[in-house]
Design a protein around this motif. Structure first.
Motif, short mmCIF file in Angstrom:
data_model
loop_
_atom_site.label_atom_id
_atom_site.label_comp_id
_atom_site.label_asym_id
_atom_site.label_seq_id
_atom_site.Cartn_x
_atom_site.Cartn_y
_atom_site.Cartn_z
N LYS A 152 0.82 -1.21 0.00
CA LYS A 152 0.00 0.00 0.00
C LYS A 152 0.85 1.26 0.00
N LEU A 153 1.96 1.22 0.73
CA LEU A 153 2.85 2.37 0.76
C LEU A 153 3.47 2.62 -0.62
N GLU A 154 3.87 1.54 -1.27
CA GLU A 154 4.47 1.69 -2.60
C GLU A 154 3.44 2.15 -3.62
N GLU A 155 2.20 1.68 -3.47
CA GLU A 155 1.12 2.16 -4.35
C GLU A 155 0.86 3.64 -4.11
N ALA A 156 0.86 4.04 -2.84
CA ALA A 156 0.64 5.45 -2.50
C ALA A 156 1.74 6.32 -3.10
N LEU A 157 2.95 5.80 -3.09
CA LEU A 157 4.07 6.53 -3.68
C LEU A 157 3.88 6.70 -5.18
N LEU A 158 3.39 5.63 -5.81
CA LEU A 158 3.15 5.69 -7.26
C LEU A 158 2.04 6.67 -7.58
N PHE A 159 0.94 6.62 -6.82
CA PHE A 159 -0.20 7.49 -7.08
C PHE A 159 0.11 8.95 -6.77
N SER A 160 1.13 9.18 -5.95
CA SER A 160 1.51 10.57 -5.63
C SER A 160 2.38 11.17 -6.73
N GLY A 161 2.64 10.37 -7.76
CA GLY A 161 3.41 10.87 -8.90
C GLY A 161 4.90 10.56 -8.84
N GLN A 162 5.32 9.79 -7.83
CA GLN A 162 6.74 9.47 -7.66
C GLN A 162 7.05 8.13 -8.33
N PHE A 163 7.02 8.15 -9.67
CA PHE A 163 7.21 6.91 -10.43
C PHE A 163 8.58 6.30 -10.17
N LYS A 164 9.63 7.11 -10.20
CA LYS A 164 10.99 6.60 -10.02
C LYS A 164 11.17 5.94 -8.65
N ASP A 165 10.62 6.59 -7.62
CA ASP A 165 10.77 6.04 -6.26
C ASP A 165 9.97 4.75 -6.10
N ALA A 166 8.78 4.72 -6.71
CA ALA A 166 7.96 3.51 -6.65
C ALA A 166 8.65 2.37 -7.38
N LEU A 167 9.27 2.71 -8.52
CA LEU A 167 9.99 1.69 -9.29
C LEU A 167 11.20 1.19 -8.52
N LYS A 168 11.92 2.11 -7.86
CA LYS A 168 13.08 1.71 -7.06
C LYS A 168 12.66 0.79 -5.91
N ALA A 169 11.54 1.11 -5.26
CA ALA A 169 11.06 0.29 -4.15
C ALA A 169 10.75 -1.13 -4.63
N LEU A 170 10.15 -1.22 -5.81
CA LEU A 170 9.84 -2.54 -6.37
C LEU A 170 11.12 -3.29 -6.73
N MET A 171 12.09 -2.57 -7.30
CA MET A 171 13.36 -3.20 -7.67
C MET A 171 14.10 -3.70 -6.43
N ASP A 172 14.04 -2.93 -5.35
CA ASP A 172 14.66 -3.37 -4.08
C ASP A 172 14.01 -4.65 -3.59
N TRP A 173 12.70 -4.70 -3.67
CA TRP A 173 11.97 -5.89 -3.23
C TRP A 173 12.35 -7.09 -4.09
N LEU A 174 12.42 -6.89 -5.39
CA LEU A 174 12.79 -7.98 -6.30
C LEU A 174 14.21 -8.48 -6.01
N ALA A 175 15.11 -7.56 -5.69
CA ALA A 175 16.49 -7.95 -5.38
C ALA A 175 16.53 -8.83 -4.12
#
Length: 242
Positions: A157-180
């Protein structure tokens, strides 16, 4: 025993010959059985000491884990009420939640050890005690899984909130960290063998991972959709400028 031995010796000197042999044999028999009882009593004492130690370790660990999980649930609930639309505040919340997830991960060995000890006690305890131990293990397992699942949901939910707030790069980084992190957990070098309890624990961990992976599907699709929209916007702007 010493008093009995003295009396037996006394009787041997004041008894008939045929009675002396009988008394002597009786004394030997009593001595032998006495030593046997003393030995068994010592063994029983050691077994009870070990049983008490094991039972106390299980109860103390169970009590600690239950208290920590209850506290974790309260902390997670309080953090869940703090979701904001401000990107910077969302980033701060994500960092705080990562610290919480780190604490939760550090409790995994203790959780596994407590469950393993409890299972061992079931095999040794009287049949009348089995339901109590099983109920304690079930309660601990349910609380642990519930907190783990809520923690994963909170992160999503936090990462979705980050995406919806317009922070695409940060949301993408959070997902990449999780994948790593997930790639490390799925490394071929990670053990998949062990005793039955260990393997069962690994299977449960993997099931939780699969559930988390499925819950991320929507987030990945939203990121892809946002990326496509950003690319279309950039292409349109380039076309207008040209």
């Amino acid at each position: 025993m010493l008093s009995l031995d003295k009396k037996g010796t006394h009787l041997k000197y004041f008894s008939q010959k045929q009675d002396v042999i009988l008394i002597k044999n009786l004394l030997v028999s009593v001595q032998h059985r006495w030593e046997k009882v003393v030995s068994k009593s010592a063994e029983r004492t050691r077994a009870l000491d070990y049983g008490y130690k094991e039972a106390k370790e299980f109860h103390d660990a169970w009590d600690f884990m239950m208290g920590w999980l209850d506290d974790g649930m309260i902390r997670l609930d309080e953090m869940s009420k703090e979701v904001k639309n401000d990107p910077e505040k969302i980033k701060q919340q994500i960092m705080r939640h990562k610290e919480f997830q780190k604490e939760l991960g550090e409790k995994q060995p203790m959780y596994d050890s407590t469950m393993k000890t409890g299972k061992g006690l079931i095999g040794k305890a009287p049949k009348t005690d089995e339901p109590t131990i099983k109920n304690m293990m079930t309660e601990l397992k349910n609380k642990w899984n519930n907190l783990c699942n809520l923690s994963v949901e909170r992160q999503r939910k936090l990462e979705e909130a980050l995406l919806f707030s317009g922070q695409f790069k940060d949301a993408l980084k959070a997902l990449m960290d999780w994948l790593a992190n997930m790639e490390k957990a799925l490394d071929d070098k990670q053990p998949v063998h062990g005793d039955l309890d260990t393997v069962i624990g690994l299977v449960e961990q993997h099931k939780n991972f699969e559930e988390e992976l499925n819950s991320r599907t929507e987030q990945v699709e939203q990121l892809k959709q946002t990326a496509e929209e950003l690319l279309r916007t950039a292409e349109n702007e380039d076309a207008i400028q040209n």
